[in-house]
Design a protein around this motif. Sequence first.
Motif, PDB file in Angstrom:
ATOM      1  N   ALA A  92       0.833  -1.202   0.000  1.00 23.29           N
ATOM      2  CA  ALA A  92       0.000   0.000   0.000  1.00 23.29           C
ATOM      3  C   ALA A  92       0.870   1.255   0.000  1.00 23.29           C
ATOM      4  O   ALA A  92       0.565   2.245  -0.695  1.00 23.29           O
ATOM      5  N   ILE A  93       1.988   1.205   0.678  1.00 20.19           N
ATOM      6  CA  ILE A  93       2.900   2.367   0.725  1.00 20.19           C
ATOM      7  C   ILE A  93       3.510   2.584  -0.670  1.00 20.19           C
ATOM      8  O   ILE A  93       3.559   3.721  -1.173  1.00 20.19           O
ATOM      9  N   ALA A  94       3.954   1.453  -1.256  1.00 19.87           N
ATOM     10  CA  ALA A  94       4.558   1.562  -2.598  1.00 19.87           C
ATOM     11  C   ALA A  94       3.545   2.115  -3.592  1.00 19.87           C
ATOM     12  O   ALA A  94       3.858   3.007  -4.387  1.00 19.87           O
ATOM     13  N   ASP A  95       2.306   1.656  -3.461  1.00 18.49           N
ATOM     14  CA  ASP A  95       1.221   2.130  -4.317  1.00 18.49           C
ATOM     15  C   ASP A  95       0.990   3.611  -4.112  1.00 18.49           C
ATOM     16  O   ASP A  95       0.875   4.376  -5.085  1.00 18.49           O
ATOM     17  N   ALA A  96       0.969   4.015  -2.832  1.00 18.28           N
ATOM     18  CA  ALA A  96       0.772   5.436  -2.509  1.00 18.28           C
ATOM     19  C   ALA A  96       1.894   6.286  -3.118  1.00 18.28           C
ATOM     20  O   ALA A  96       1.646   7.356  -3.671  1.00 18.28           O
ATOM     21  N   LYS A  97       3.138   5.766  -2.987  1.00 22.30           N
ATOM     22  CA  LYS A  97       4.266   6.525  -3.554  1.00 22.30           C
ATOM     23  C   LYS A  97       4.104   6.691  -5.072  1.00 22.30           C
ATOM     24  O   LYS A  97       4.284   7.802  -5.616  1.00 22.30           O
ATOM     25  N   ALA A  98       3.699   5.606  -5.742  1.00 16.57           N
ATOM     26  CA  ALA A  98       3.506   5.674  -7.199  1.00 16.57           C
ATOM     27  C   ALA A  98       2.436   6.700  -7.546  1.00 16.57           C
ATOM     28  O   ALA A  98       2.611   7.512  -8.467  1.00 16.57           O
ATOM     29  N   GLN A  99       1.339   6.675  -6.795  1.00 16.55           N
ATOM     30  CA  GLN A  99       0.244   7.633  -7.014  1.00 16.55           C
ATOM     31  C   GLN A  99       0.737   9.061  -6.861  1.00 16.55           C
ATOM     32  O   GLN A  99       0.383   9.934  -7.649  1.00 16.55           O
ATOM     33  N   VAL A 100       1.551   9.261  -5.800  1.00 15.98           N
ATOM     34  CA  VAL A 100       2.078  10.617  -5.545  1.00 15.98           C
ATOM     35  C   VAL A 100       2.958  11.060  -6.729  1.00 15.98           C
ATOM     36  O   VAL A 100       2.834  12.186  -7.243  1.00 15.98           O
ATOM     37  N   GLU A 101       3.817  10.142  -7.148  1.00 12.10           N
ATOM     38  CA  GLU A 101       4.717  10.461  -8.266  1.00 12.10           C
ATOM     39  C   GLU A 101       3.891  10.833  -9.502  1.00 12.10           C
ATOM     40  O   GLU A 101       4.188  11.836 -10.175  1.00 12.10           O
ATOM     41  N   ARG A 132      -3.947  11.410  -2.454  1.00 14.54           N
ATOM     42  CA  ARG A 132      -4.229  11.687  -1.023  1.00 14.54           C
ATOM     43  C   ARG A 132      -4.931  10.495  -0.377  1.00 14.54           C
ATOM     44  O   ARG A 132      -4.590  10.075   0.737  1.00 14.54           O
ATOM     45  N   GLN A 133      -5.866   9.926  -1.140  1.00 17.84           N
ATOM     46  CA  GLN A 133      -6.602   8.767  -0.654  1.00 17.84           C
ATOM     47  C   GLN A 133      -5.645   7.612  -0.406  1.00 17.84           C
ATOM     48  O   GLN A 133      -5.686   6.952   0.633  1.00 17.84           O
ATOM     49  N   ALA A 134      -4.738   7.363  -1.345  1.00 13.85           N
ATOM     50  CA  ALA A 134      -3.772   6.250  -1.218  1.00 13.85           C
ATOM     51  C   ALA A 134      -2.874   6.445   0.002  1.00 13.85           C
ATOM     52  O   ALA A 134      -2.569   5.502   0.742  1.00 13.85           O
ATOM     53  N   LEU A 135      -2.422   7.742   0.164  1.00 12.50           N
ATOM     54  CA  LEU A 135      -1.564   8.060   1.330  1.00 12.50           C
ATOM     55  C   LEU A 135      -2.287   7.698   2.627  1.00 12.50           C
ATOM     56  O   LEU A 135      -1.763   6.998   3.501  1.00 12.50           O
ATOM     57  N   ILE A 136      -3.509   8.200   2.699  1.00 12.08           N
ATOM     58  CA  ILE A 136      -4.250   7.982   3.950  1.00 12.08           C
ATOM     59  C   ILE A 136      -4.464   6.489   4.191  1.00 12.08           C
ATOM     60  O   ILE A 136      -4.261   5.984   5.287  1.00 12.08           O
ATOM     61  N   GLN A 137      -4.791   5.808   3.059  1.00  8.38           N
ATOM     62  CA  GLN A 137      -5.070   4.374   3.192  1.00  8.38           C
ATOM     63  C   GLN A 137      -3.832   3.612   3.656  1.00  8.38           C
ATOM     64  O   GLN A 137      -3.901   2.760   4.545  1.00  8.38           O
ATOM     65  N   ALA A 138      -2.662   3.985   3.047  1.00  7.27           N
ATOM     66  CA  ALA A 138      -1.425   3.245   3.375  1.00  7.27           C
ATOM     67  C   ALA A 138      -0.999   3.497   4.823  1.00  7.27           C
ATOM     68  O   ALA A 138      -0.474   2.610   5.500  1.00  7.27           O
TER      69      ALA A 138
END
Lengths: 495, 144
Positions: free
Chosen positions: A103-112, A149-155
Amino acid sequence: MRWTIKRRLNAIVALTVGAMLVMTVVDVMGARVVERHLSAIERAYLPQLELEARAEADFIALVRTLQEATNAQDEERLNAAPAQKDALLRLLDEAPAGMDRRAIADAKAQVELWFALAMSVSRRLMRNETGEQLVIDIEQMQTLQRAARQALIQALSLDRARLGEAFTEVAHTERMSWLARLLSRLALALATVALGASLSRRLLDRVREIEEGFERFGRGEFDRPVPLTGDDELTEISEQANRMARNLKQVDELLKARQAELERTNRELEAFSYSVSHDLRAPLRSIDGFSKALIEDFGEAIPPAGHGYLNRVRAATQRMAQLIDDMLQLSRIGRAELQLAEVDLTALARSVVETLGDTPDARRVEVRVAEGLTARADARLIRLVFENLLSNAYKFTGKESAPLIEVGAAGRTDEGPVFYVRDNGIGFDEAYMGKLFTPFQRLHSEKDFPGTGVGLATVQRVVHKHGGRVWAKSAVGEGATFFFSLPFLSLPEEP
Amino acid sequence: MTNGRPILLVEDQEDDVELTLRAFRQNRIANEVVVARDGVEALEWLHGTDDAGERRHAALVLLDLKLPRLDGLEVLHRIRADEHTRFVPVVILTSSSEEQDLVASYSQGANSYVRKPVDFEQFVESARQLGLYWLMLNQCPVSD
C-alpha cells in the motif's frame, strides 16, 4: 518438632504474612505485565499516528507550495517543490515495520504520478498557456491529487481493529489479575479464620479440661488427674496441676493422719480428765472426811494447835478440790464443740451481773451495760467470759469507795468487733501481762483476793475458740479494761 | 414398809464406805446397810434370797459408777431389766460431774444423781437429804 501454642500462633502469623507478600509480588508483576502491554501498544501505534499526521500535512503543504508558486509566477519556488515531494516520499520509506508495504509503494507511485502532472500543469499556467488540453489536464490532475491523497491515507492509516484487540487483551489480563487478587485474598482470609478457629477450639477444650481438673482437686478428688493431650504449654500446665494434686494428696493424707492422731490424743486427754475427776477427788474426800472424824471423835484429846492444823488440812483439801474442778472446766472448754447462735450480749451480761451480789458479803457496785450488744457466739461459753470478767471486776473493785463496772463495744478491728469489760478497781502492772492469761497464775495474794487463777485462762480459751483475741489495758490503781474480739460477730446496729 | 428394808451401798473404796456409813449414823438412818464391793456382788445380793428364803428387797441402792468387774451403768441396766428389781430407787453417788455420765445414768433409768462432795460436812448433809427423801417421803410401787 514440638507444636507448642507459641509455634502454632507464629505459624499462622507467618503464613498470613507470607501469603500477603506473595500476593503483593504477584500484584506488582501483574501490574507490570499490563504496563508492558500498554507501552508495547504505545510503541507500535504512536509513530504510525505521527507518520499519518505528518504525511498528510506534508502532502497538503506540497499542494499549497504548487498552488502558491503558480499563482505568484514564482519559478524559483516551483523548482523547490520536487525536493519537498522527495522528502514526503522519504518519510514514507521510514514507515515502521509491520505496515502494509505494498500500500505504501502504491501510494508513492500515485504521488509520483500526480506530482509529475501537477508540475507540468503549473509550468503551463505560469507560461499563461490556455487551451482545451490544459483544462483536461487540470481536471486529470485534480483527480490524481484526490487519488494520491486517498492512497496516502489508506497506506498510513492506523489498523483500528488491531488496536482494539490489543486493548481488549490488556483489559482481559487486568480483569484476570483482579479476579486472582480477590480469590487469593478470600482464600487467605478463610485459611486464617479456619486455622485460628481450630486452634482456639483446641485450646478452649484443653483449658476446660484443666478447669474441670482443678474443680475435682478442689473437691478433694485427687485420683482423677487432668488428661494429658498434645505436647505444648497447656500440657505443661496440666502436668504441673497433676503434680500439685499429687502433693496435695500427700498433704491431705498427712493431715488426715495428723487429725486421727489428734483425735486419739484428745480421747486420751478426755479419759485422763475423767480419771482426774474421779481418782484425785476420792483421796481428798478421805483426807477431809477422816480429819473431820478425828475432830469429832477425838477432838477433846487434841490440843488447840492440833485443831488448827486439822482445819488447815481441810481447807487445803477444799482448795485442791477447787483447783481440780477449775482444771476440768478448762479442759472441757477445749473439748466443747462451738454451737453458734445470735446471742444478746447485753441481756447475758445483765443476767451475770445479777448473780454478782449472791455472796454473803455483797456490796453495792454500779454496773453499766451498753444497749444492743449482740454477737454470733456459743452462748454457754460466752457466758463463762462474762462470768469471769465480771466477777474479777467485782472482786478487784472491792476496795473502791465508788466502784463502777462498764460493759460495751469498742468498735471493730481486723479480727471483728471488740467488746470490753472495764472496772475502776486496783488494776495491775502491764509488765505482768504475759502471765495474766496463764492458768493458775495470779497477780494478787490469795489473802487479798481469793481465786485459783483459771478465770482469765478460761476467758482466753473461750475467745480463742471463737477465733478471737483477748487483751487488757491497765495501770496499778487505775482500774483495768479487758477487751475481746469475736470474729464471727456483728456490731450492734445503730438505731 | 419400804423404809425398813436394807440400803445397798455399791462402793469399792473402803474410805468412802466408812465415810458413808458414818454420815448415815450421824443422820440417825437406822436401816441396815449392805455393802457390795463391785457390780457382780451387788447383782448377786439383789437376785439372791435372805436367810428365810425370801427374795431380798432394797429400800435404796446407792451406786458408784466406777466399779471393778461390772461398772455402775451396767449394774443399773441389769437392775432395770430385771422384773424383780426394776422399781428399786437407784441413786448414782459418784465423783464425776461429767455431762456424759449424767446423761448415761438417766438414760439407764437412774432416779437421782449426786456428786460426792469433798467437804465432809456437805457429804453428811447430802446423806441426810437422801435418807429423808428416799426413805421417808418417796413412795415406790411394790414389785413382785
